[in-house]
Design an enzyme around this catalytic site. Structure first.
Site, short mmCIF file in Angstrom:
data_model
loop_
_atom_site.label_atom_id
_atom_site.label_comp_id
_atom_site.label_asym_id
_atom_site.label_seq_id
_atom_site.Cartn_x
_atom_site.Cartn_y
_atom_site.Cartn_z
N CYS A 62 0.90 -1.08 -0.05
CA CYS A 62 0.05 -0.54 -0.15
C CYS A 62 0.30 1.50 0.15
O CYS A 62 0.50 2.00 -0.58
CB CYS A 62 -0.92 -0.07 1.17
N GLN A 63 2.12 1.25 0.66
CA GLN A 63 2.63 1.70 0.77
C GLN A 63 3.65 2.73 -0.64
O GLN A 63 3.25 3.62 -0.71
CB GLN A 63 3.88 2.49 2.09
#
Length: 168
Positions: A62-63
């Site tokens: 996600c990052q």
């Protein structure tokens, strides 16, 4: 009605909500901003919206997704807004963006009502998280690109999303 699913570490989980398709009018949804105020997606009407649903900004994939679109945002037109959405609390979203120096992405939390997840078909009710994907919405609120990533640990197709964005 067809049952929609996603995978989480190989485990098949149901997705709630309606599947959105290219050509659909993008639904409005109310989410929570970093300062805990309510924000609607319609607050950006007239702009191109790149919506980035992610399970949690506390995970590496996600990052990476949010970082990549933040980096690419410098190449976007002034009327493009990149909005990362998750069930994370707004405090966690803000902490991640501040630590990473991400200043071109708006973060909104769906933790309160799961309205975005249900309206766009990204809600994983068993985990109360959003599945991963990307939605490109034009200035007239028409969906021009959408991706539902079948396995939560996989990345979105950056090239296809950016190509759809460049056409706008």
């Amino acid at each position: 009605m067809e049952k929609r699913t996603t995978k989480w570490d190989g485990q098949v989980l149901a997705l709630a909500g309606k599947e959105i398709k290219v050509g659909d009018t993008a639904p409005d949804a109310t989410l929570v901003a970093r300062d805990l105020t309510a924000k609607k997606l319609s607050d950006w009407d007239g702009q191109i919206k790149v919506l980035l649903p992610v399970p949690s900004m506390d995970t590496p994939v996600c990052q990476s997704q949010v970082r990549q679109f933040n980096k690419d945002a410098v190449d976007f037109a002034d009327d493009v807004v990149v909005i990362a959405l998750s069930m994370d609390l707004p405090f966690a979203q803000e902490r991640f963006c501040a630590a990473e120096g991400l200043d071109r992405v708006v973060t909104l939390s769906d933790h309160k009502t799961a309205e975005f997840g249900e309206k766009y078909g990204y809600l994983v009710p068993d985990l109360r998280l959003l599945s991963r994907g990307v939605v490109v919405v034009d200035r007239d609120n028409v969906v021009r690109y959408i991706e539902y990533v079948p396995e939560a640990s996989d990345q979105v197709d950056f090239a296809s999303a950016l190509e759809a964005l460049k056409k706008l």
